[in-house]
Write an enzyme that holds these catalytic residues in place. Structure first.
Site, PDB file in Angstrom:
ATOM      1  CB  THR A  14      -4.150 -11.194  -7.676  1.00 15.15           C
ATOM      2  OG1 THR A  14      -4.910 -10.732  -8.615  1.00 15.15           O
ATOM      3  CG2 THR A  14      -2.496 -10.964  -8.088  1.00 15.15           C
ATOM      4  N   GLY A  35      -4.011  -0.828 -12.834  1.00 22.03           N
ATOM      5  CA  GLY A  35      -3.989  -2.164 -12.054  1.00 22.03           C
ATOM      6  C   GLY A  35      -3.535  -2.078 -11.081  1.00 22.03           C
ATOM      7  CD  GLU A  81      -7.942  -2.930  -5.197  1.00 19.01           C
ATOM      8  OE1 GLU A  81      -8.902  -3.073  -5.695  1.00 19.01           O
ATOM      9  OE2 GLU A  81      -6.594  -3.697  -4.839  1.00 19.01           O
ATOM     10  CG  ASP A  94      -4.056  -1.460   2.148  1.00 11.94           C
ATOM     11  OD1 ASP A  94      -4.281  -2.645   2.085  1.00 11.94           O
ATOM     12  OD2 ASP A  94      -1.977  -0.786   1.381  1.00 11.94           O
ATOM     13  CE  LYS A 147      -0.910  -3.038   3.382  1.00 10.91           C
ATOM     14  NZ  LYS A 147      -0.713  -2.013   1.838  1.00 10.91           N
ATOM     15  N   GLY A 185       1.097  -7.565  -4.804  1.00  5.61           N
ATOM     16  CA  GLY A 185       1.011  -8.705  -6.520  1.00  5.61           C
ATOM     17  C   GLY A 185       0.623 -10.211  -5.610  1.00  5.61           C
TER      18      GLY A 185
END
Ligand code: HSE
Length: 441
Positions: A14, A189, A192, A203, A207, A304
């Site tokens: 992506t 979408g 995951e 995740d 960060k 995205g």
């Protein structure tokens, strides 16, 4: 600058596809901003023939990212493969060792190996850009590196995972269960296929580890992040939160305390009328609290194709301009060892929901445990059996028991954990109590 800066792009998923689209569409804009032409000259991906909606026939093809990383015909290695070890780590090390700038969107890689890679980049006097790794299109790293560089940062926190925020928002707005919304997020979408990194908080923790290093000048220490996901949040909690003037968000927080640095990811109660409570759906936000600037909140898309690729391009423009600065703001050799503040020393208010037998003395037993642990209660609500949210019945959820919800005054987590353990063993209590931290804003 006459000669084009040559990019080798590893990974055409992506973000890689998005990057090539931006460079094609905004060639002249990027050229003016960067002070010279920027061209993709080589790419590497798993499948050469896959239809990605872009023309890659003009780029040299590599099957092996490590070969691409070492290729003398590229100046910048753009790592968009993902993965925290293995070939990705090797390729980035090789690119830096070969004196190439590296731009990456890979939070897991940097959360694990950030300090080492930053040292390597500095030794070679090349850039290591990772704006896209934290909150996608939100320019938080640039803001911390440039705009807030003259401040002492006290805390940086935010909504750092769009999938979790989407799930919590939908659950609350539509009165749907976690499993139900998760399935929808997967088919749309957002999440995951294996969503455990998202919903388990990992995740967001990647960060947080990067933000903590940027904020406090410490080595990156992912293993020191305290992590809880949103798997155990029930509709009853979202409803109770609203009744008590809160909303539940999965927060990532890095803050200085008297005993060290807290890095934590967990569901948290935020005031219903705060700006962060209004950040819904897949949107991310990050608030940086500086001693002179005050609190600055950045809001935007955290994932995205377009947003993430936009941040990758910004890093590329920086290296082409020659504005390469230390990846973690200070020289890597000056990053201090990370000093962890233990979670049991965390201080704050807590939300506790207990599923309790409807019998005389049941609540008194719970209240006595709280008192014995020195925990003072600010408010107590016994929830009506029939929920205000459509389709929810508090009795059904708890198998006939009553739900008692308590908000505590600020206390230490050590005391709360002891209290929860004792409450869980009380005969009036029929399942593990829910405990959610209240974030002081
Ligand atoms: N999976 C992440 C999210 C985006 O849902 O926000 C990439 O970190």
């Amino acid at each position: 600058m006459g000669n084009a800066v040559r990019l080798g792009v590893a990974g055409l998923g992506t973000v890689g596809t998005g990057l090539i689209k931006i460079i094609e569409k905004h060639q002249s804009r990027i050229r003016s901003a960067a002070g010279g032409p920027v061209e993709v000259v080589a790419v590497c991906a798993r499948d050469r023939s896959r239809d990605r909606g872009i023309d890659i026939s003009g780029f040299r093809w590599f099957d092996d990212p490590i070969e691409l990383a070492q290729d003398p015909e590229i100046d910048v290695f753009v790592e968009l493969i993902g993965g925290e070890d293995g070939v990705t780590l090797d390729a980035v090390r090789q690119a830096l060792a070969a004196g190439k700038h590296v731009v990456t969107a890979n939070k897991a890689l940097l959360a694990r190996h950030g300090t080492e890679l930053a040292k390597l980049a500095e030794e070679k006097a090349v850039g290591l850009g990772f704006e896209a790794a934290v909150a996608g299109g939100i320019p938080v790293i640039k803001a911390m590196r440039e705009s807030f560089a003259g401040n002492e940062i006290k805390r940086v926190y935010g909504i750092l995972n769009g999938t979790c925020n989407y799930i919590l928002t939908k659950m609350e707005e539509e009165g749907r269960t976690f499993d139900d919304v998760l399935k929808e997020a997967q088919s749309a979408g957002y999440a995951e296929a294996d969503p455990s990194f998202d919903i388990g908080g990992i995740d967001a923790a990647h960060k947080v580890a990067l933000l903590a290093s940027l904020a406090f000048g410490t080595e990156v220490s992912f293993d020191d992040v305290y992590i809880e996901g949103i798997e155990n949040i029930e509709l009853a909690d979202l409803e109770s939160a609203a009744e008590l003037g809160f909303r539940i968000k999965l927060l990532g927080v890095a803050m200085k305390t008297d005993s060290g640095i807290e890095q934590r990811v967990h569901p948290a109660m935020v005031p219903l009328h705060s700006a962060i409570a209004e950040v819904g759906g897949v949107t991310n936000c990050v608030t940086v609290e500086g001693d002179f600037v005050g609190d600055v909140m950045l809001v935007g898309p955290g994932a995205g194709e377009g947003p993430t690729a936009s941040s990758v391009v910004a890093d590329i423009i920086d290296v082409v301009r020659g504005t390469v600065s230390a990846p973690f703001i200070r020289p890597a050799s000056q990053l201090k060892p990370y000093k962890r503040a233990l979670m049991r020393a965390h201080e704050g208010g807590y939300y506790v929901r207990v599923s309790l037998e409807d019998a005389p003395g049941a609540f008194a037993a719970v209240a006595k445990i709280m008192a014995d642990e020195g925990v003072s209660l600010e408010s107590i609500v016994q929830r009506r059996p029939q929920s205000a949210l459509p389709g929810i019945d508090a009795r059904d959820e708890a198998g006939g028991a009553r739900q008692v919800v308590m908000i505590t005054h600020p206390t230490y987590e050590k005391a709360m954990r002891s209290a929860i353990k004792a409450i869980e063993s009380d005969p009036h209590v029929d399942k593990t109590p829910q405990m959610i931290r209240i974030e002081k804003l």
